[in-house]
Design a protein around this motif. Structure first.
Motif, PDB file in Angstrom:
ATOM      1  N   GLU A 201       0.826  -1.209   0.000  1.00 37.51           N
ATOM      2  CA  GLU A 201       0.000   0.000   0.000  1.00 37.51           C
ATOM      3  C   GLU A 201       0.857   1.255   0.000  1.00 37.51           C
ATOM      4  OE1 GLU A 201      -3.863  -1.856   2.359  1.00 37.51           O
ATOM      5  OE2 GLU A 201      -2.322  -0.765   3.452  1.00 37.51           O
ATOM      6  N   LEU A 202       1.971   1.218   0.720  1.00 36.83           N
ATOM      7  CA  LEU A 202       2.852   2.374   0.760  1.00 36.83           C
ATOM      8  C   LEU A 202       3.455   2.665  -0.612  1.00 36.83           C
ATOM      9  CD1 LEU A 202       4.427   1.595   4.203  1.00 36.83           C
ATOM     10  CD2 LEU A 202       3.443   3.811   3.608  1.00 36.83           C
ATOM     11  N   THR A 203       3.746   1.610  -1.373  1.00 37.35           N
ATOM     12  CA  THR A 203       4.268   1.823  -2.729  1.00 37.35           C
ATOM     13  C   THR A 203       3.198   2.388  -3.648  1.00 37.35           C
ATOM     14  OG1 THR A 203       3.755  -0.422  -3.502  1.00 37.35           O
ATOM     15  CG2 THR A 203       5.910  -0.078  -2.451  1.00 37.35           C
ATOM     16  N   LYS A 204       1.924   2.217  -3.273  1.00 39.40           N
ATOM     17  CA  LYS A 204       0.808   2.759  -4.059  1.00 39.40           C
ATOM     18  C   LYS A 204       0.339   4.107  -3.517  1.00 39.40           C
ATOM     19  CE  LYS A 204      -0.765  -1.810  -5.533  1.00 39.40           C
ATOM     20  NZ  LYS A 204      -1.800  -2.861  -5.377  1.00 39.40           N
ATOM     21  N   ASP A 205       1.191   4.740  -2.730  1.00 37.51           N
ATOM     22  CA  ASP A 205       0.953   6.089  -2.211  1.00 37.51           C
ATOM     23  C   ASP A 205      -0.188   6.155  -1.207  1.00 37.51           C
ATOM     24  OD1 ASP A 205       2.204   8.495  -2.114  1.00 37.51           O
ATOM     25  OD2 ASP A 205       1.005   9.443  -3.647  1.00 37.51           O
ATOM     26  N   CYS A 206      -0.364   5.084  -0.446  1.00 33.84           N
ATOM     27  CA  CYS A 206      -1.234   5.159   0.723  1.00 33.84           C
ATOM     28  C   CYS A 206      -0.427   5.717   1.894  1.00 33.84           C
ATOM     29  CB  CYS A 206      -1.775   3.777   1.099  1.00 33.84           C
ATOM     30  SG  CYS A 206      -2.967   3.111  -0.071  1.00 33.84           S
ATOM     31  N   LEU A 207      -1.104   6.352   2.794  1.00 35.96           N
ATOM     32  CA  LEU A 207      -0.469   6.904   3.984  1.00 35.96           C
ATOM     33  C   LEU A 207      -1.519   7.079   5.062  1.00 35.96           C
ATOM     34  CD1 LEU A 207       0.041  10.749   3.647  1.00 35.96           C
ATOM     35  CD2 LEU A 207      -1.088   9.436   1.852  1.00 35.96           C
ATOM     36  N   CYS A 208      -1.103   7.538   6.213  1.00 31.72           N
ATOM     37  CA  CYS A 208      -2.050   7.897   7.265  1.00 31.72           C
ATOM     38  C   CYS A 208      -1.911   9.374   7.593  1.00 31.72           C
ATOM     39  CB  CYS A 208      -1.821   7.072   8.537  1.00 31.72           C
ATOM     40  SG  CYS A 208      -2.469   5.389   8.438  1.00 31.72           S
ATOM     41  N   TYR A 209      -3.030  10.056   7.625  1.00 29.26           N
ATOM     42  CA  TYR A 209      -3.102  11.372   8.235  1.00 29.26           C
ATOM     43  C   TYR A 209      -3.468  11.157   9.705  1.00 29.26           C
ATOM     44  CZ  TYR A 209      -3.144  13.488   3.584  1.00 29.26           C
ATOM     45  OH  TYR A 209      -2.808  13.891   2.321  1.00 29.26           O
ATOM     46  N   MET A 210      -3.380  12.207  10.485  1.00 24.88           N
ATOM     47  CA  MET A 210      -3.815  12.118  11.870  1.00 24.88           C
ATOM     48  C   MET A 210      -4.944  13.123  12.076  1.00 24.88           C
ATOM     49  SD  MET A 210      -2.764  10.203  14.496  1.00 24.88           S
ATOM     50  CE  MET A 210      -0.997  10.064  14.757  1.00 24.88           C
ATOM     51  N   GLU A 211      -6.117  12.614  12.506  1.00 28.28           N
ATOM     52  CA  GLU A 211      -7.196  13.571  12.741  1.00 28.28           C
ATOM     53  C   GLU A 211      -6.995  14.240  14.095  1.00 28.28           C
ATOM     54  OE1 GLU A 211     -10.664  12.853  14.627  1.00 28.28           O
ATOM     55  OE2 GLU A 211      -9.178  11.911  15.866  1.00 28.28           O
ATOM     56  N   TYR A 212      -7.795  15.266  14.364  1.00 26.79           N
ATOM     57  CA  TYR A 212      -7.449  16.192  15.438  1.00 26.79           C
ATOM     58  C   TYR A 212      -7.599  15.617  16.837  1.00 26.79           C
ATOM     59  CZ  TYR A 212     -12.430  17.450  16.166  1.00 26.79           C
ATOM     60  OH  TYR A 212     -13.774  17.432  16.436  1.00 26.79           O
ATOM     61  N   HIS A 213      -8.219  14.433  16.958  1.00 31.24           N
ATOM     62  CA  HIS A 213      -8.233  13.762  18.256  1.00 31.24           C
ATOM     63  C   HIS A 213      -7.077  12.783  18.405  1.00 31.24           C
ATOM     64  CE1 HIS A 213     -12.701  14.794  18.157  1.00 31.24           C
ATOM     65  NE2 HIS A 213     -12.223  15.419  19.209  1.00 31.24           N
ATOM     66  N   GLY A 214      -6.218  12.714  17.398  1.00 31.59           N
ATOM     67  CA  GLY A 214      -5.053  11.837  17.467  1.00 31.59           C
ATOM     68  C   GLY A 214      -5.290  10.445  16.924  1.00 31.59           C
ATOM     69  N   ARG A 215      -6.381  10.243  16.170  1.00 33.33           N
ATOM     70  CA  ARG A 215      -6.642   8.929  15.570  1.00 33.33           C
ATOM     71  C   ARG A 215      -6.175   8.921  14.118  1.00 33.33           C
ATOM     72  NH1 ARG A 215     -11.542   9.621  18.702  1.00 33.33           N
ATOM     73  NH2 ARG A 215     -12.549  10.607  16.906  1.00 33.33           N
ATOM     74  N   PRO A 216      -5.541   7.819  13.681  1.00 38.03           N
ATOM     75  CA  PRO A 216      -5.068   7.774  12.292  1.00 38.03           C
ATOM     76  C   PRO A 216      -6.218   7.705  11.301  1.00 38.03           C
ATOM     77  CG  PRO A 216      -4.701   5.658  13.387  1.00 38.03           C
ATOM     78  CD  PRO A 216      -5.176   6.611  14.444  1.00 38.03           C
ATOM     79  N   VAL A 217      -6.029   8.355  10.172  1.00 38.56           N
ATOM     80  CA  VAL A 217      -6.993   8.355   9.079  1.00 38.56           C
ATOM     81  C   VAL A 217      -6.289   7.752   7.863  1.00 38.56           C
ATOM     82  CG1 VAL A 217      -8.395   9.760   7.523  1.00 38.56           C
ATOM     83  CG2 VAL A 217      -8.189  10.392   9.941  1.00 38.56           C
ATOM     84  N   LYS A 218      -6.715   6.564   7.465  1.00 37.80           N
ATOM     85  CA  LYS A 218      -6.073   5.931   6.323  1.00 37.80           C
ATOM     86  C   LYS A 218      -6.473   6.665   5.048  1.00 37.80           C
ATOM     87  CE  LYS A 218      -4.570   1.401   4.843  1.00 37.80           C
ATOM     88  NZ  LYS A 218      -4.670  -0.051   5.092  1.00 37.80           N
ATOM     89  N   ALA A 219      -5.500   6.867   4.184  1.00 33.87           N
ATOM     90  CA  ALA A 219      -5.747   7.655   2.977  1.00 33.87           C
ATOM     91  C   ALA A 219      -4.974   7.086   1.798  1.00 33.87           C
ATOM     92  CB  ALA A 219      -5.335   9.110   3.209  1.00 33.87           C
ATOM     93  N   SER A 220      -5.507   7.343   0.614  1.00 35.13           N
ATOM     94  CA  SER A 220      -4.805   6.993  -0.618  1.00 35.13           C
ATOM     95  C   SER A 220      -4.843   8.211  -1.533  1.00 35.13           C
ATOM     96  CB  SER A 220      -5.457   5.791  -1.301  1.00 35.13           C
ATOM     97  OG  SER A 220      -6.829   6.026  -1.551  1.00 35.13           O
ATOM     98  N   ARG A 221      -3.778   8.377  -2.312  1.00 38.73           N
ATOM     99  CA  ARG A 221      -3.665   9.581  -3.140  1.00 38.73           C
ATOM    100  C   ARG A 221      -3.570   9.207  -4.616  1.00 38.73           C
ATOM    101  NH1 ARG A 221       0.905  13.591  -1.416  1.00 38.73           N
ATOM    102  NH2 ARG A 221       2.163  11.973  -2.380  1.00 38.73           N
TER     103      ARG A 221
END
Length: 460
Positions: free
Chosen positions: A273-293
């Motif tokens: 997934e990382l090679t496919k440009d997935c990453l995690c953002y962090m939402e404002y309560h400190g929980r990870p938000v899985k994302a793809s670009r």
């Protein structure tokens, strides 16, 4: 005259710097926008003019506070990410703000990853694809080894939102939404800074973490005001949706990049997934938000220029093209298997012979169909096995009826909506500290939705 209670928001983009006053009903009652000419850093590369920004923030806030029409109860900030401002012991900016598009030295990159466990390991543990200076932690590593005298001068390196907070409060803070967004600083499993940060003593120039949903109450120009710590803009833009919808959803935020954000996906990022440009953002309560670009907005811009030149149409002509379901089958018939296309490269359309299309309209439907193959694959990476049944689209593509109808066809078992929040980043920054300045309930009309149904192939 009774003054209007408002919150002041500084919303700093790469191009436009905006200031808003937002009332208790989350309506913008004052807006100011400016743009600064770039300056150059000590290597001669273009970068943000921090001195000009500092003066603009001071002047703009002073002017707003002097207006008797408004009663500024609170202040918060949102800015683009991957940017540090470095302060010395005298609170002076001691180095230029590095542009995240600046090239990162290849030899230093290889040295870092060989010393700290390799690219795959660091990327997975920090939920950050390897992106050079877009991994803002690497900017600090570069300073340590290429400019050690500067590293010794730095008291704190503040991410840009927290630098704006510092300009107002004089305090030094870090914030989890900036730390947790493709910086390679944060270990998502351990929920603390990654080991390399401590091993390299980078932690000594990182300020204490302050909660994104809390405030300092300070006397500013004679009155107590609540001041938030500031947020990374992508995390701020997600907040209106988190505040309004409890049922699981994915937000596709569209612009130059199309980013699929899933706050309800707790799966660990895989190396693939990382090679496919997935990453995690962090939402404002400190929980990870899985994302793809997906770089779909950029491709759309390039290919519509190509279409305009070929068919002798103005550059904006695509905005006049109505959705025609009869053109979709022919577009799909010439569309190759999406599995054969690299997910994060250009779609199949880049190699198409435009002479095979009879009209601009037919070609444009094909372009969006090709992009949609990529979009489907990208968004599926964010959805995975979660309970998501709704997809919201904001930004440029949300206004594109062909994109929206084809997205509904691509996800027939989901409710697909074009969504619109006026100045979502600024509204999100205001919502993050809502309880400290606003005792009214959240308005129900904050987000405008348009539903796209599959069966009728029409917008309802």
């Amino acid at each position: 005259m009774t003054s209007i209670p408002v919150i002041a928001i500084f919303d700093i983009g790469k191009t436009n710097k905006k200031f808003f006053l937002i009332n208790e009903y989350y309506k913008i009652v004052l807006e100011r926008t400016t743009a600064f000419a770039e300056t150059t850093d000590d290597d001669g590369d273009p970068c943000e003019d921090v001195a000009m920004m500092k003066q603009w923030v001071a002047d703009t806030l002073h002017d707003a506070l002097s207006q008797k029409k408004f009663d500024i109860q609170a202040i918060n900030f949102s800015t683009y990410g991957a940017s540090f401002v470095h302060l010395d012991k005298n609170n002076e900016v001691t180095a230029p703000l590095c542009n995240y598009l600046k090239d990162f030295p290849e030899d230093l990159k290889q040295e870092f990853y060989s010393k700290h466990g390799g690219e795959a390991r660091i990327a997975q543990e920090t939920a950050s694809p390897v992106l050079g200076n877009l991994n803002s932690g690497m900017q600090l590593y570069r300073i340590k080894y290429r400019k050690p005298e500067l590293f010794d001068r730095i008291k704190y390196s503040l991410h840009l939102p927290q630098y704006l907070n510092h300009l107002v409060t004089g305090k030094y803070y870090s914030d989890i939404t900036s730390i947790g967004c493709h910086t390679q600083l944060w270990d998502f499993k351990k929920n603390t800074y990654h080991d390399w940060v401590y091993q390299e003593h980078i932690d000594r120039i990182l300020a204490p973490i302050f909660p994104s949903d809390k405030v300092d109450v300070l006397e500013i120009e004679g009155h107590p005001r609540a001041v938030g710590v500031g947020l990374h803009d992508s995390s701020a833009a997600l907040i209106p949706y988190l505040a309004n919808f409890a049922e699981p959803f994915v937000l596709i935020s569209t612009g130059t990049w199309c980013i699929s954000l899933n706050p309800f996906n707790n799966n660990v990022l895989t190396p693939d997934e990382l090679t496919k440009d997935c990453l995690c953002y962090m939402e404002y309560h400190g929980r990870p938000v899985k994302a793809s670009r997906l770089f779909a907005g950029n491709e759309h811009e390039q290919q519509t220029k190509r279409l305009a030149a070929h068919f002798d149409k103005p550059g904006f002509y695509y905005k006049l093209v109505a959705y025609d379901p009869d053109l979709v089958p022919s577009a799909q018939a010439v569309t190759t298997n999406g599995a054969d296309q690299p997910l994060l490269k250009q779609s199949a359309f880049v190699d198409r012979d435009l002479n095979t299309f009879k009209t601009y309209e037919e070609a444009y439907h094909c372009l969006i169909a090709d992009i949609m193959q990529q979009q489907k694959a990208s968004t599926d990476l964010a959805i995975q096995d979660t309970q998501v049944k709704r997809i919201f689209v904001d930004g440029g593509f949300s206004k594109n009826p062909i994109y929206m109808n084809l997205l509904a066809k691509a996800f027939p078992h989901f409710e697909v909506y074009a969504a619109s929040v006026a100045q979502a980043t600024a509204i999100g920054a205001a919502l993050a500290i809502h309880k400290y300045w606003n005792n009214k309930p959240l308005p129900a009309d904050m987000i405008e939705l348009k539903y796209y149904a599959v069966a009728q192939n029409i917008e309802i």
